[in-house]
Design an enzyme around this catalytic site. Structure first.
Site, PDB file in Angstrom:
ATOM      1  N   GLU A   1      15.630  26.674  17.634  1.00 47.10           N
ATOM      2  CA  GLU A   1      15.754  28.056  18.092  1.00 47.10           C
ATOM      3  C   GLU A   1      16.034  29.025  16.948  1.00 47.10           C
ATOM      4  O   GLU A   1      15.494  30.125  16.906  1.00 47.10           O
ATOM      5  CB  GLU A   1      16.840  28.174  19.164  1.00 47.10           C
ATOM      6  CG  GLU A   1      16.423  27.616  20.523  1.00 47.10           C
ATOM      7  CD  GLU A   1      15.149  28.263  21.074  1.00 47.10           C
ATOM      8  OE1 GLU A   1      14.835  29.405  20.718  1.00 47.10           O
ATOM      9  OE2 GLU A   1      14.468  27.583  21.855  1.00 47.10           O
TER      10      GLU A   1
ATOM     11  N   TYR B   1      19.272  36.499  22.797  1.00 49.22           N
ATOM     12  CA  TYR B   1      18.173  35.588  23.099  1.00 49.22           C
ATOM     13  C   TYR B   1      18.567  34.134  22.868  1.00 49.22           C
ATOM     14  O   TYR B   1      18.395  33.277  23.740  1.00 49.22           O
ATOM     15  CB  TYR B   1      16.913  35.899  22.273  1.00 49.22           C
ATOM     16  CG  TYR B   1      15.989  34.703  22.288  1.00 49.22           C
ATOM     17  CD1 TYR B   1      15.209  34.431  23.413  1.00 49.22           C
ATOM     18  CD2 TYR B   1      15.994  33.778  21.247  1.00 49.22           C
ATOM     19  CE1 TYR B   1      14.430  33.279  23.476  1.00 49.22           C
ATOM     20  CE2 TYR B   1      15.226  32.629  21.309  1.00 49.22           C
ATOM     21  CZ  TYR B   1      14.454  32.391  22.422  1.00 49.22           C
ATOM     22  OH  TYR B   1      13.709  31.245  22.493  1.00 49.22           O
TER      23      TYR B   1
ATOM     24  N   ASP C   1      12.581  36.960  25.131  1.00 51.34           N
ATOM     25  CA  ASP C   1      12.123  37.126  23.757  1.00 51.34           C
ATOM     26  C   ASP C   1      10.909  38.038  23.795  1.00 51.34           C
ATOM     27  O   ASP C   1      10.578  38.602  24.839  1.00 51.34           O
ATOM     28  CB  ASP C   1      11.787  35.768  23.137  1.00 51.34           C
ATOM     29  CG  ASP C   1      10.450  35.247  23.635  1.00 51.34           C
ATOM     30  OD1 ASP C   1      10.127  35.520  24.810  1.00 51.34           O
ATOM     31  OD2 ASP C   1       9.733  34.599  22.870  1.00 51.34           O
TER      32      ASP C   1
END
Length: 309
Positions: free
Chosen positions: A42, A125, A143
């Site tokens: 991520e 996010y 996102d």
DNA sequence: AATACGGGGAT
DNA sequence: ATCCCAGTATT
């Protein structure tokens, strides 16, 4: 969300989930349940495309397999492992986050959204992405892909008003399918509902999309009406970012323990470097040092630079 | 709300 | 040459 028939929402959800089942990209972080690995992915994926992340992600996990390994590694090794990714600060934030997880949470990624949000480099996010992808929680992630896809489907070519997005994303989330739904939205955004040139003809939800008609009518061209950027993007070469990148990249190439003096470093990163540029270089280095990306030793004219220990 | 932060790929 | 990218932190 605009008044949307429940039937339409259900249709969109079913169609996209079915599409994802058949067309999903095979990505390495989708076949692991390890929260650490998910977190590495991520952070790497923040503003960096999938294709460029994959090889670095695989090598990074091999070199730093756990939160503990990453936390204990020399910063220089982590910065070297980040080569090719850009936004080098992310590497340092990720290592600090790993240290925080080992020291504050006994090596276990916290399951609380607020605690996640408190980790360095974890914003709105990424906290949601970790909660969903690493911890299995039923939360919507937002996102750039999700924003664009939901905006187009439920509002039209111009997308959704900024302040309504969180609400729309939450309402669109299908019960018990958060993981697949979030991944599906991002896959669709990355491969079909792209920013520049959406290929609506290949889209599983085109028949229920508020934007597909307009895009199809213009042969897939996105209207100029979205307008050019408010502020001109600064040119990269010659920018501060450019030289920061060159400094870090040169230091990566040095042997462990080897350092570089100012005139040498200046000449390497800037071919027309002259002694009068030293204040400029020092200013640049100060910024890098503040970000934990370099270490400086010495005083005045005998300053030397290395990657941080 | 703006700006800094990388760098490569797509158009 | 410009836009874009699984954003975040700072101002």
């Amino acid at each position: 969300m605009p008044d949307l028939p429940t039937k339409t929402l259900t249709t969109v959800q079913d169609a996209l989930l079915a599409w994802f089942k058949e067309e999903s990209r095979a990505l390495p972080w989708r076949t692991t349940r390890d929260p650490y690995a998910i977190m590495v992915s991520e952070v790497m994926l923040q503003q960096t495309q999938v294709d460029r992340v994959i090889p670095v992600y695989l090598a990074f996990l091999k070199q730093f397999p756990t939160f503990h390994n990453l936390a204990d590694a020399p910063a220089a090794d982590v910065i070297r492992a980040w080569a090719g990714m850009g936004y080098n600060r992310r590497a340092m934030n990720l290592q600090r986050a790993a240290a925080q997880v080992t020291e504050l949470y006994e090596g276990v990624l916290p399951s609380d959204l607020k605690a996640l949000r408190g980790l360095p480099g974890v914003g709105e996010y990424t906290a949601a992405a970790l909660a969903c992808f690493a911890l299995g929680q039923e939360v919507a992630v937002i996102d750039t892909n999700v924003c664009r896809v939901l905006g187009r489907v439920f509002y039209g070519p111009e997308g959704a008003p900024e302040k309504e997005l969180a609400n729309v994303a939450a309402q669109a989330l299908p019960d018990g399918e958060a993981w697949s739904w979030n991944q599906a939205l991002m896959d669709l955004g990355a491969t079909v509902c792209t920013s520049r040139r959406p290929t609506c003809l290949l889209c599983p939800v085109r028949s229920d999309c508020q934007a597909a008609g307009a895009f199809l009518a213009t042969n897939g061209a996105v209207a100029e009406s979205r307008g050019p950027y408010k502020t001109k993007p600064e040119k990269f070469e010659g920018s501060s970012r450019y030289y920061r990148g060159r400094v870090v990249d040169h230091l990566r190439g040095l042997a462990v323990g080897e350092s570089c003096d100012l005139p040498t470093l200046g000449t390497v990163v800037k071919p027309d470097y002259i002694s009068g540029d030293q204040p400029w270089l020092l200013d640049l280095l100060q910024g890098l040092q503040r970000d934990g990306l370099i270490a400086m030793r010495g005083e005045g004219s005998i300053v030397t630079v290395t990657l941080p220990l």
